[in-house]
Design an enzyme around this catalytic site. Sequence first.
Site, PDB file in Angstrom:
ATOM      1  CB  SER A 102     -38.619   4.707 -21.174  1.00 20.83           C
ATOM      2  OG  SER A 102     -38.627   4.191 -19.876  1.00 20.83           O
ATOM      3  CG  ASP A 165     -40.231   9.830 -15.318  1.00 20.89           C
ATOM      4  OD1 ASP A 165     -40.647   8.774 -14.785  1.00 20.89           O
ATOM      5  OD2 ASP A 165     -39.850   9.876 -16.506  1.00 20.89           O
ATOM      6  CG  HIS A 192     -42.170   7.524 -18.221  1.00 24.82           C
ATOM      7  ND1 HIS A 192     -40.890   7.696 -17.737  1.00 24.82           N
ATOM      8  CD2 HIS A 192     -42.131   6.381 -18.959  1.00 24.82           C
ATOM      9  CE1 HIS A 192     -40.115   6.706 -18.141  1.00 24.82           C
ATOM     10  NE2 HIS A 192     -40.843   5.907 -18.892  1.00 24.82           N
TER      11      HIS A 192
END
Length: 212
Positions: A102, A165, A192
């Site tokens: 991320s 996601d 995620h």
Amino acid sequence: MADAVPAQGAPDPPSAVPMAGAPLSGGGGGATRVVIVPGNGGGDVWDCNWYAEAYATMAGWTDVEPVLDNMPDPVRAREKIWVPFMRNKLNVGAGTVVIGHSSGAVAAMRLAEEHSVKGLVLVSACHTDLGSKSERQAGYYSRPWQWEKIKANAGFILQYHSDDDPFIPAAEAQHVAKNLASEYHELPGQSHYFTLNSVQPMLHELRKKLAK
């Protein structure tokens, strides 16, 4: 974006105590360094998502030195703090593979614009601030991406995303993949990438890369 859930059954940090200010690492002696850069907002990396479990998995690999440390500025994850920390404290360099999750994936890409790395593993990456003020203020999205430099500076680029996601649309990751010509894997139902199970395919593919 919220990049963390508590880890389930995560191992304790290694018992060896590093020098003051040094990241915790395993292996050594000519091993390939694999640095895990977490997402933002997760608190202690040893009790968050899959980071500690992936560290423990890689610590059992031959000729691999995993590195994991808590990041400074963990909530805002500003580029001006994270990228220098990766270079100067985590010692990311030409012999290092960076696994970025991320915000950590975005930081890894910006670092690779200017510095060579052995490889990038991008998990849940994006290329825009997604309309978020806090993401915009982190600094990564203030200028165009230098895709060609990233490609030239990375020995290989693996990329993983999920079709569901909740924070980063798949189109974001697909744009990154197209511009980096990454080895792109879009897996179903992994959200995620919060759990060790979700990143097992990534670890399997990385192990094959490092065994070559």
